[in-house]
Design a protein around this motif. Structure first.
Motif, short mmCIF file in Angstrom:
data_model
loop_
_atom_site.label_atom_id
_atom_site.label_comp_id
_atom_site.label_asym_id
_atom_site.label_seq_id
_atom_site.Cartn_x
_atom_site.Cartn_y
_atom_site.Cartn_z
N ASP A 1 0.81 -1.22 0.00
CA ASP A 1 0.00 0.00 0.00
C ASP A 1 0.84 1.27 0.00
O ASP A 1 0.33 2.37 0.24
CB ASP A 1 -0.96 0.01 1.18
N GLY A 2 2.16 1.13 -0.27
CA GLY A 2 3.01 2.30 -0.44
C GLY A 2 3.67 2.82 0.81
O GLY A 2 4.35 3.86 0.76
N GLN A 3 3.55 2.13 1.95
CA GLN A 3 4.20 2.58 3.17
C GLN A 3 5.69 2.25 3.12
O GLN A 3 6.09 1.14 2.77
CB GLN A 3 3.56 1.91 4.39
N ARG A 4 6.53 3.22 3.49
CA ARG A 4 7.98 3.03 3.41
C ARG A 4 8.47 2.02 4.43
O ARG A 4 8.10 2.07 5.61
CB ARG A 4 8.67 4.38 3.63
N VAL A 5 9.32 1.10 3.96
CA VAL A 5 9.94 0.11 4.81
C VAL A 5 11.42 0.44 5.00
O VAL A 5 11.98 0.32 6.09
CB VAL A 5 9.79 -1.30 4.22
N ALA A 6 12.07 0.86 3.92
CA ALA A 6 13.49 1.19 3.96
C ALA A 6 13.76 2.31 2.96
O ALA A 6 13.02 2.50 2.01
CB ALA A 6 14.34 -0.04 3.64
N GLY A 7 14.86 3.02 3.21
CA GLY A 7 15.20 4.14 2.33
C GLY A 7 14.92 5.46 3.01
O GLY A 7 14.36 5.51 4.12
N PRO A 8 15.31 6.57 2.41
CA PRO A 8 15.15 7.89 3.04
C PRO A 8 13.68 8.23 3.25
O PRO A 8 12.82 7.84 2.46
CB PRO A 8 15.81 8.85 2.04
N PRO A 9 13.36 8.99 4.32
CA PRO A 9 11.97 9.34 4.60
C PRO A 9 11.40 10.40 3.68
O PRO A 9 10.18 10.62 3.66
CB PRO A 9 12.03 9.85 6.05
N ALA A 10 12.27 11.07 2.93
CA ALA A 10 11.82 12.13 2.03
C ALA A 10 12.78 12.17 0.84
O ALA A 10 13.88 11.61 0.89
CB ALA A 10 11.80 13.47 2.75
N PRO A 11 12.38 12.83 -0.25
CA PRO A 11 13.26 12.89 -1.42
C PRO A 11 14.58 13.60 -1.12
O PRO A 11 14.65 14.51 -0.30
CB PRO A 11 12.43 13.69 -2.44
N ASP A 12 15.64 13.15 -1.80
CA ASP A 12 16.91 13.88 -1.81
C ASP A 12 16.80 14.97 -2.87
O ASP A 12 16.49 14.68 -4.03
CB ASP A 12 18.07 12.94 -2.14
N VAL A 13 17.05 16.21 -2.48
CA VAL A 13 16.90 17.35 -3.38
C VAL A 13 18.27 17.94 -3.69
O VAL A 13 19.08 18.16 -2.78
CB VAL A 13 15.98 18.42 -2.78
N TYR A 14 18.51 18.22 -4.98
CA TYR A 14 19.78 18.77 -5.41
C TYR A 14 19.52 20.00 -6.27
O TYR A 14 18.53 20.07 -7.00
CB TYR A 14 20.56 17.75 -6.24
N GLU A 15 20.45 20.96 -6.20
CA GLU A 15 20.37 22.19 -6.97
C GLU A 15 21.47 22.20 -8.02
O GLU A 15 22.63 21.92 -7.69
CB GLU A 15 20.49 23.40 -6.05
N ARG A 16 21.11 22.56 -9.23
CA ARG A 16 22.09 22.51 -10.32
C ARG A 16 23.23 23.48 -10.08
O ARG A 16 23.03 24.61 -9.63
CB ARG A 16 21.41 22.84 -11.65
N VAL A 17 24.45 23.02 -10.37
CA VAL A 17 25.64 23.85 -10.27
C VAL A 17 25.79 24.64 -11.56
O VAL A 17 25.78 24.05 -12.65
CB VAL A 17 26.89 22.99 -10.01
N ASP A 18 25.89 25.95 -11.46
CA ASP A 18 25.96 26.80 -12.66
C ASP A 18 27.10 26.37 -13.57
O ASP A 18 28.22 26.11 -13.12
CB ASP A 18 26.19 28.27 -12.26
N GLY A 19 26.78 26.31 -14.87
CA GLY A 19 27.80 26.03 -15.87
C GLY A 19 28.13 24.58 -16.02
O GLY A 19 29.07 24.23 -16.74
N ARG A 20 27.39 23.67 -15.37
CA ARG A 20 27.71 22.25 -15.49
C ARG A 20 26.47 21.47 -15.92
O ARG A 20 25.37 21.81 -15.58
CB ARG A 20 28.20 21.70 -14.15
#
Length: 205
Positions: free
Chosen positions: A186-205
């Motif tokens: 039913d979609g309940q988390r068993v393992a893994g991070p509790p929330a998304p990992d968020v990343y910000e783009r590095v300028d020029g890459r």
């Protein structure tokens, strides 16, 4: 008379038999979706919550590169992520159309594979990747250059005690969020991070 002339015009131009995608005739329009998704995955990103300054910018924690550019079966990307536990996660994504959807097939990379992201081109032997069957991410466009995707169904394998692995990826406004976790039916988390990992783009890459 006008109807007849219009019918003759469409027949002469082949308009009566053409398929349309996003309001354009297929033969006159190339959907940028797979290329845009691959380009976003092939960029470099940093943790936006990490301390940084002009003298010491935030450390890049997710980076990728286009690979296998000569292939005609999609846009291929090699991606590395530094996880919180100190491990390095490596994956390959093959982004293409499947019907009217954008699909990124997911592959693991063998530990023995050596990849230099500074190389041009980046070299990775296809024998060093293993398909993660059932783990393809299906994307939809959410805005100009923005996409959101997730695994479909419950076919992506998980460890004992979980039903399957769920993967969500959002590409939006120069950021990328990745949430991979093992879940119950039913979609309940068993393992893994509790929330998304968020990343910000590095300028020029």
């Amino acid at each position: 008379m006008r109807v007849c002339l219009l019918a003759l015009f469409l027949a002469a131009c082949g308009g009566g038999d053409s398929d349309f995608r996003n309001g354009y005739q297929d033969e006159a329009y190339v959907d940028p979706g797979p290329g845009e998704i691959a380009a976003a995955l092939a960029s470099s990103y940093a943790d936006p919550t990490a301390p940084s300054s002009a003298a010491e910018p935030a450390r890049t924690t997710m980076r990728g590169a286009l690979i296998w550019r000569e292939r005609e079966d999609g846009n291929w990307v090699y991606v590395e992520r530094d996880l919180e536990d100190g491990t390095l996660e490596r994956a390959v994504y093959g982004v293409d159309y499947e019907g009217d959807r954008y699909v990124a097939r997911v592959f693991g990379v063998l530990e023995t594979a050596s990849v230099d992201l500074e190389g041009e081109p980046v070299v990775l032997d296809s024998a060093d990747v293993v398909a993660r069957d059932g783990c393809a991410v299906v994307f939809e466009r959410t805005g100009p250059g923005d996409y959101a995707g997730s695994t479909a169904g419950a076919e992506c394998p998980a460890s004992p005690g979980a039903s399957h692995t769920a993967i969500d990826v959002v590409l939006e406004d120069g950021r990328i969020s990745v949430w991979e976790r093992e879940v119950t039916p039913d979609g309940q988390r068993v393992a893994g991070p509790p929330a998304p990992d968020v990343y910000e783009r590095v300028d020029g890459r």
